[in-house]
Design a protein around this motif. Structure first.
Motif, PDB file in Angstrom:
ATOM      1  N   THR A  55       0.733  -1.045  -0.088  1.00 42.67           N
ATOM      2  CA  THR A  55       0.039   0.108  -0.093  1.00 42.67           C
ATOM      3  C   THR A  55       0.761   1.362  -0.118  1.00 42.67           C
ATOM      4  O   THR A  55       1.920   1.361   0.451  1.00 42.67           O
ATOM      5  CB  THR A  55      -0.935  -0.048   1.024  1.00 42.67           C
ATOM      6  N   ALA A  56       0.489   2.308  -0.526  1.00 44.80           N
ATOM      7  CA  ALA A  56       0.888   3.737  -0.651  1.00 44.80           C
ATOM      8  C   ALA A  56       0.172   4.475   0.364  1.00 44.80           C
ATOM      9  O   ALA A  56      -1.194   4.324  -0.129  1.00 44.80           O
ATOM     10  CB  ALA A  56       1.006   4.255  -1.755  1.00 44.80           C
ATOM     11  N   THR A  57       0.520   5.386   1.215  1.00 43.33           N
ATOM     12  CA  THR A  57      -0.182   6.111   1.891  1.00 43.33           C
ATOM     13  C   THR A  57       0.203   7.693   2.098  1.00 43.33           C
ATOM     14  O   THR A  57       1.358   7.886   2.239  1.00 43.33           O
ATOM     15  CB  THR A  57      -0.388   5.891   3.537  1.00 43.33           C
ATOM     16  N   PHE A  58      -0.878   8.524   1.820  1.00 39.73           N
ATOM     17  CA  PHE A  58      -0.540   9.773   2.091  1.00 39.73           C
ATOM     18  C   PHE A  58      -1.324  10.400   3.079  1.00 39.73           C
ATOM     19  O   PHE A  58      -2.492  10.028   3.297  1.00 39.73           O
ATOM     20  CB  PHE A  58      -0.988  10.804   0.756  1.00 39.73           C
ATOM     21  N   SER A  59      -0.659  11.221   4.237  1.00 39.21           N
ATOM     22  CA  SER A  59      -1.405  11.558   5.255  1.00 39.21           C
ATOM     23  C   SER A  59      -1.123  13.081   5.627  1.00 39.21           C
ATOM     24  O   SER A  59      -0.159  13.664   5.329  1.00 39.21           O
ATOM     25  CB  SER A  59      -0.834  10.882   6.537  1.00 39.21           C
ATOM     26  N   ILE A  60      -2.004  13.733   6.161  1.00 42.00           N
ATOM     27  CA  ILE A  60      -2.023  14.998   6.633  1.00 42.00           C
ATOM     28  C   ILE A  60      -2.431  14.976   8.069  1.00 42.00           C
ATOM     29  O   ILE A  60      -3.568  14.365   8.388  1.00 42.00           O
ATOM     30  CB  ILE A  60      -2.651  16.214   5.636  1.00 42.00           C
ATOM     31  N   GLY A  61      -1.706  15.734   9.015  1.00 40.14           N
ATOM     32  CA  GLY A  61      -1.950  15.881  10.307  1.00 40.14           C
ATOM     33  C   GLY A  61      -1.532  17.038  11.031  1.00 40.14           C
ATOM     34  O   GLY A  61      -0.887  18.072  10.438  1.00 40.14           O
ATOM     35  N   LYS A  62      -1.601  16.898  12.483  1.00 43.67           N
ATOM     36  CA  LYS A  62      -1.294  18.078  13.354  1.00 43.67           C
ATOM     37  C   LYS A  62      -0.776  17.583  14.741  1.00 43.67           C
ATOM     38  O   LYS A  62      -1.549  16.514  15.000  1.00 43.67           O
ATOM     39  CB  LYS A  62      -2.495  19.030  13.712  1.00 43.67           C
ATOM     40  N   SER A  63       0.318  17.971  15.274  1.00 45.21           N
ATOM     41  CA  SER A  63       0.829  17.543  16.325  1.00 45.21           C
ATOM     42  C   SER A  63       0.378  18.603  17.341  1.00 45.21           C
ATOM     43  O   SER A  63       0.499  19.972  17.236  1.00 45.21           O
ATOM     44  CB  SER A  63       2.262  17.415  16.469  1.00 45.21           C
ATOM     45  N   PHE A  64       0.210  18.203  18.376  1.00 46.59           N
ATOM     46  CA  PHE A  64      -0.263  19.123  19.745  1.00 46.59           C
ATOM     47  C   PHE A  64       0.742  19.050  20.869  1.00 46.59           C
ATOM     48  O   PHE A  64       1.201  17.871  21.110  1.00 46.59           O
ATOM     49  CB  PHE A  64      -1.573  18.635  20.273  1.00 46.59           C
TER      50      PHE A  64
END
Length: 259
Positions: free
Chosen positions: A250-259
């Protein structure tokens, strides 16, 4: 049950660690291809029709036989998942969980088979006549509550590079397989649990305000699954499906935020 577990885990993280700046939340898009090896075994008993001395037609059990068919298939997948991670101090280690909040539906497979086959000798010949009842069957499955739990190690790179860190991760994946079929004589395949292991590597790029993007490549290997239809008719075919060698990338693209 898996859905409830995922909600509790995400809620626990947000309530207890929201002020510690050691959390990551995000959404990821996944595409990939799985290879599957399958074997279908069909066991059935023929029926022998004979005419007695009073001209009465009777049925007798005939020959019992088992046939099997093997095959391989490539399965293309695509889905969106939510994920959350706990940063373990400054070690670079993270504990994470991802959850797919909707069902993944397969295509419907249709086939027509001959059931309740009989050999009729009522015409008085030695050869007799073969008669069968054609039946149409449909099989479709949903994969629900797909949850992955994992541990990852992130290594921070020197300043000035385009990417800010690289990582490796490994864990387990679980889901419920819900069968939706229309089989003859009211028989059906039971639901099952899907489980496996995965390993991935990737890179992360930090952005403003704690946001980041990730690219990841992974390999997943699932455990074997065996499904047997619940036919109670003595003259109905009993089908068993064995799925082995279910694995892929699988190939995965992610977007997120660290707190």
């Amino acid at each position: 049950m898996k859905k409830i577990l995922a909600v509790i885990c995400f809620g626990f993280l947000s309530l207890n660690f929201a002020n510690a700046e050691i959390l990551t939340f995000g959404v990821s898009g996944n595409i990939g291809m799985l290879e599957a090896d399958g074997k279908e075994s069909i066991k059935g008993t023929s029926v022998r029709n004979t005419t007695g001395s009073q001209g009465t037609l009777t049925k007798q059990a005939g020959t019992s036989a088992t046939t099997s068919t093997k095959g391989s298939e490539d399965i293309y997948i695509g889905y969106v998942a939510l994920f959350g991670e706990i940063h373990l101090f400054d070690s670079g280690l993270r504990l994470g969980m991802s959850y797919v909040p909707y069902a993944l539906e397969s295509e419907t497979t249709d086939n027509t088979r001959n059931n309740n086959c009989s050999h009729d000798y009522s015409d008085g010949t030695l050869e007799g006549n073969n008669t069968c009842s054609p039946t149409k069957q449909q099989v479709q499955i949903d994969v629900e509550d797909l949850i992955s739990t994992y541990i990852a190690y992130h290594h921070v790179l020197d300043d000035g590079l385009f990417i800010n860190s690289v990582f490796v991760k490994g864990g387990i994946i679980e889901a419920d397989v819900i069968t939706k079929e229309k089989l003859s004589e009211g028989s059906k395949y039971p639901n099952a649990e899907l489980s496996g292991q995965f390993f991935g590597i990737g890179a992360e790029k930090n952005m403003d305000n704690g946001l980041f993007v990730r690219l990841e490549a992974g390999i997943t290997e699932y455990d074997s699954i065996k499904l047997t239809n619940g036919s109670t008719d003595a003259h109905e075919n009993n089908n068993t499906i064995d799925i082995t060698g279910l694995e892929g990338a699988t190939a995965t693209f992610s977007i997120g935020k660290s707190f």
